[in-house]
Write a protein that holds these residues in place. Structure first.
Motif, PDB file in Angstrom:
ATOM      1  N   LEU A  62      65.621   0.350  86.837  1.00  0.00           N
ATOM      2  CA  LEU A  62      66.278  -0.786  86.182  1.00  0.00           C
ATOM      3  C   LEU A  62      67.574  -1.204  86.871  1.00  0.00           C
ATOM      4  CD1 LEU A  62      65.801   0.481  82.528  1.00  0.00           C
ATOM      5  CD2 LEU A  62      64.510  -1.335  83.648  1.00  0.00           C
ATOM      6  N   LYS A  63      67.856  -0.674  88.032  1.00  0.00           N
ATOM      7  CA  LYS A  63      69.157  -0.828  88.684  1.00  0.00           C
ATOM      8  C   LYS A  63      69.640  -2.261  88.808  1.00  0.00           C
ATOM      9  CE  LYS A  63      71.633   0.522  92.812  1.00  0.00           C
ATOM     10  NZ  LYS A  63      71.542   1.102  94.130  1.00  0.00           N
ATOM     11  N   THR A  64      68.762  -3.189  89.081  1.00  0.00           N
ATOM     12  CA  THR A  64      69.199  -4.561  89.331  1.00  0.00           C
ATOM     13  C   THR A  64      69.049  -5.485  88.127  1.00  0.00           C
ATOM     14  OG1 THR A  64      67.006  -5.134  90.166  1.00  0.00           O
ATOM     15  CG2 THR A  64      68.637  -4.382  91.789  1.00  0.00           C
ATOM     16  N   SER A  65      68.657  -4.967  86.993  1.00  0.00           N
ATOM     17  CA  SER A  65      68.405  -5.841  85.854  1.00  0.00           C
ATOM     18  C   SER A  65      69.675  -6.122  85.054  1.00  0.00           C
ATOM     19  CB  SER A  65      67.341  -5.236  84.947  1.00  0.00           C
ATOM     20  OG  SER A  65      67.831  -4.086  84.320  1.00  0.00           O
ATOM     21  N   ARG A  66      69.621  -7.192  84.278  1.00  0.00           N
ATOM     22  CA  ARG A  66      70.721  -7.557  83.402  1.00  0.00           C
ATOM     23  C   ARG A  66      70.801  -6.569  82.236  1.00  0.00           C
ATOM     24  NH1 ARG A  66      71.792 -13.274  80.323  1.00  0.00           N
ATOM     25  NH2 ARG A  66      73.726 -12.566  79.432  1.00  0.00           N
ATOM     26  N   PHE A  67      71.990  -6.312  81.743  1.00  0.00           N
ATOM     27  CA  PHE A  67      72.223  -5.312  80.699  1.00  0.00           C
ATOM     28  C   PHE A  67      71.655  -3.967  81.123  1.00  0.00           C
ATOM     29  CE2 PHE A  67      72.120  -9.308  78.204  1.00  0.00           C
ATOM     30  CZ  PHE A  67      73.448  -9.301  77.800  1.00  0.00           C
ATOM     31  N   TYR A  68      71.894  -3.647  82.361  1.00  0.00           N
ATOM     32  CA  TYR A  68      71.391  -2.436  82.997  1.00  0.00           C
ATOM     33  C   TYR A  68      71.631  -1.190  82.159  1.00  0.00           C
ATOM     34  CZ  TYR A  68      71.754   1.310  86.529  1.00  0.00           C
ATOM     35  OH  TYR A  68      71.659   2.466  87.226  1.00  0.00           O
ATOM     36  N   GLN A  69      72.878  -0.953  81.749  1.00  0.00           N
ATOM     37  CA  GLN A  69      73.195   0.282  81.050  1.00  0.00           C
ATOM     38  C   GLN A  69      72.485   0.367  79.703  1.00  0.00           C
ATOM     39  OE1 GLN A  69      75.160  -2.323  81.149  1.00  0.00           O
ATOM     40  NE2 GLN A  69      76.675  -2.360  79.537  1.00  0.00           N
ATOM     41  N   VAL A  70      72.358  -0.749  79.004  1.00  0.00           N
ATOM     42  CA  VAL A  70      71.674  -0.746  77.703  1.00  0.00           C
ATOM     43  C   VAL A  70      70.197  -0.421  77.894  1.00  0.00           C
ATOM     44  CG1 VAL A  70      71.059  -2.146  75.698  1.00  0.00           C
ATOM     45  CG2 VAL A  70      73.336  -2.356  76.715  1.00  0.00           C
ATOM     46  N   LYS A  71      69.591  -1.008  78.911  1.00  0.00           N
ATOM     47  CA  LYS A  71      68.171  -0.748  79.170  1.00  0.00           C
ATOM     48  C   LYS A  71      67.940   0.703  79.588  1.00  0.00           C
ATOM     49  CE  LYS A  71      67.017  -5.496  80.306  1.00  0.00           C
ATOM     50  NZ  LYS A  71      66.635  -6.442  81.357  1.00  0.00           N
ATOM     51  N   VAL A  72      68.841   1.257  80.395  1.00  0.00           N
ATOM     52  CA  VAL A  72      68.701   2.657  80.799  1.00  0.00           C
ATOM     53  C   VAL A  72      68.718   3.559  79.569  1.00  0.00           C
ATOM     54  CG1 VAL A  72      69.881   4.579  81.965  1.00  0.00           C
ATOM     55  CG2 VAL A  72      69.606   2.386  83.134  1.00  0.00           C
ATOM     56  N   PHE A  73      69.677   3.317  78.675  1.00  0.00           N
ATOM     57  CA  PHE A  73      69.767   4.134  77.462  1.00  0.00           C
ATOM     58  C   PHE A  73      68.552   3.920  76.567  1.00  0.00           C
ATOM     59  CE2 PHE A  73      74.205   4.458  78.674  1.00  0.00           C
ATOM     60  CZ  PHE A  73      74.508   5.765  78.309  1.00  0.00           C
ATOM     61  N   ALA A  74      68.114   2.675  76.412  1.00  0.00           N
ATOM     62  CA  ALA A  74      66.989   2.371  75.529  1.00  0.00           C
ATOM     63  C   ALA A  74      65.685   3.004  76.031  1.00  0.00           C
ATOM     64  CB  ALA A  74      66.824   0.864  75.379  1.00  0.00           C
ATOM     65  N   VAL A  75      65.410   2.866  77.322  1.00  0.00           N
ATOM     66  CA  VAL A  75      64.159   3.413  77.864  1.00  0.00           C
ATOM     67  C   VAL A  75      64.181   4.936  77.818  1.00  0.00           C
ATOM     68  CG1 VAL A  75      62.754   3.622  79.959  1.00  0.00           C
ATOM     69  CG2 VAL A  75      63.646   1.394  79.281  1.00  0.00           C
ATOM     70  N   SER A  76      65.283   5.545  78.234  1.00  0.00           N
ATOM     71  CA  SER A  76      65.389   7.003  78.214  1.00  0.00           C
ATOM     72  C   SER A  76      65.270   7.541  76.783  1.00  0.00           C
ATOM     73  CB  SER A  76      66.718   7.456  78.810  1.00  0.00           C
ATOM     74  OG  SER A  76      66.804   7.096  80.160  1.00  0.00           O
ATOM     75  N   SER A  77      65.916   6.873  75.850  1.00  0.00           N
ATOM     76  CA  SER A  77      65.868   7.308  74.450  1.00  0.00           C
ATOM     77  C   SER A  77      64.474   7.157  73.871  1.00  0.00           C
ATOM     78  CB  SER A  77      66.876   6.509  73.621  1.00  0.00           C
ATOM     79  OG  SER A  77      68.174   6.729  74.100  1.00  0.00           O
ATOM     80  N   ALA A  78      63.790   6.078  74.230  1.00  0.00           N
ATOM     81  CA  ALA A  78      62.422   5.867  73.745  1.00  0.00           C
ATOM     82  C   ALA A  78      61.484   6.952  74.269  1.00  0.00           C
ATOM     83  CB  ALA A  78      61.926   4.478  74.150  1.00  0.00           C
ATOM     84  N   ILE A  79      61.628   7.289  75.536  1.00  0.00           N
ATOM     85  CA  ILE A  79      60.789   8.356  76.103  1.00  0.00           C
ATOM     86  C   ILE A  79      61.063   9.671  75.385  1.00  0.00           C
ATOM     87  CG2 ILE A  79      60.375   9.754  78.176  1.00  0.00           C
ATOM     88  CD1 ILE A  79      60.902   7.126  79.796  1.00  0.00           C
ATOM     89  N   PHE A  80      62.340   9.986  75.189  1.00  0.00           N
ATOM     90  CA  PHE A  80      62.714  11.211  74.475  1.00  0.00           C
ATOM     91  C   PHE A  80      62.124  11.206  73.060  1.00  0.00           C
ATOM     92  CE2 PHE A  80      65.688  13.502  71.677  1.00  0.00           C
ATOM     93  CZ  PHE A  80      65.655  14.755  72.265  1.00  0.00           C
ATOM     94  N   ALA A  81      62.250  10.090  72.372  1.00  0.00           N
ATOM     95  CA  ALA A  81      61.749   9.991  70.993  1.00  0.00           C
ATOM     96  C   ALA A  81      60.235  10.143  70.945  1.00  0.00           C
ATOM     97  CB  ALA A  81      62.178   8.663  70.380  1.00  0.00           C
ATOM     98  N   LEU A  82      59.545   9.482  71.845  1.00  0.00           N
ATOM     99  CA  LEU A  82      58.079   9.504  71.813  1.00  0.00           C
ATOM    100  C   LEU A  82      57.496  10.876  72.134  1.00  0.00           C
ATOM    101  CD1 LEU A  82      57.293   6.005  73.347  1.00  0.00           C
ATOM    102  CD2 LEU A  82      57.047   6.734  70.957  1.00  0.00           C
ATOM    103  N   THR A  83      58.254  11.708  72.842  1.00  0.00           N
ATOM    104  CA  THR A  83      57.742  13.059  73.108  1.00  0.00           C
ATOM    105  C   THR A  83      57.588  13.863  71.820  1.00  0.00           C
ATOM    106  OG1 THR A  83      59.954  13.982  73.483  1.00  0.00           O
ATOM    107  CG2 THR A  83      58.752  13.162  75.425  1.00  0.00           C
ATOM    108  N   HIS A  84      58.264  13.443  70.761  1.00  0.00           N
ATOM    109  CA  HIS A  84      58.180  14.161  69.489  1.00  0.00           C
ATOM    110  C   HIS A  84      56.901  13.837  68.707  1.00  0.00           C
ATOM    111  CE1 HIS A  84      62.354  14.697  70.621  1.00  0.00           C
ATOM    112  NE2 HIS A  84      62.328  15.783  69.876  1.00  0.00           N
TER     113      HIS A  84
END
Length: 132
Positions: free
Chosen positions: A7-29
């Protein structure tokens, strides 16, 4: 780090990084469904794990140390296990406990959201050596 690379070049980069990482973490449950947990219980766990994942991701980015984030997760799980199986017998959740837990969760969530929006893109790229 993988989501940061993608996601390095996308807009709202930091929000997307947190959202995608958090979703992956959540879905593992979701695997807890296969262990016999009820659907509603797992759904609630996935929802609060999203917030926990954002907090753990924030810890990792701010400290640069995955072991600190892992230790926080271990302590969180240990606390949940003690409450569920150890020190408390009978009715676990009173109305007061539910209200207090909700207030703490909202405050924790607001702090995480504030910190995510104040995390600079450069901080993420430098932390994971993505400048190249």
């Amino acid at each position: 780090p993988l989501t940061a690379i993608k996601l390095k070049t996308s807009r709202f980069y930091q929000v997307k990084v947190f959202a995608v990482s958090s979703a992956i973490f959540a879905l593992t449950h979701i695997v807890n469904l296969f262990g016999g947990a009820g659907f509603v219980s797992v759904l609630l766990q996935v929802l609060y794990s999203f917030g926990l994942g954002a907090g753990l991701n924030l810890i990792m980015i701010k400290t640069g140390n995955i072991f600190i984030a892992t230790s926080v997760h271990l302590i969180y799980n240990l606390g949940g296990s003690i409450l569920t199986y150890g020190l408390v017998y009978g009715m676990m959740w009173t109305v007061g406990q539910i209200i207090l837990t909700t207030i703490i969760a909202v405050i924790f969530g607001l702090i995480i959201i504030f910190m995510i929006f104040n995390t600079k893109n450069e901080e993420i790229t430098q932390r994971f050596n993505l400048d190249s």
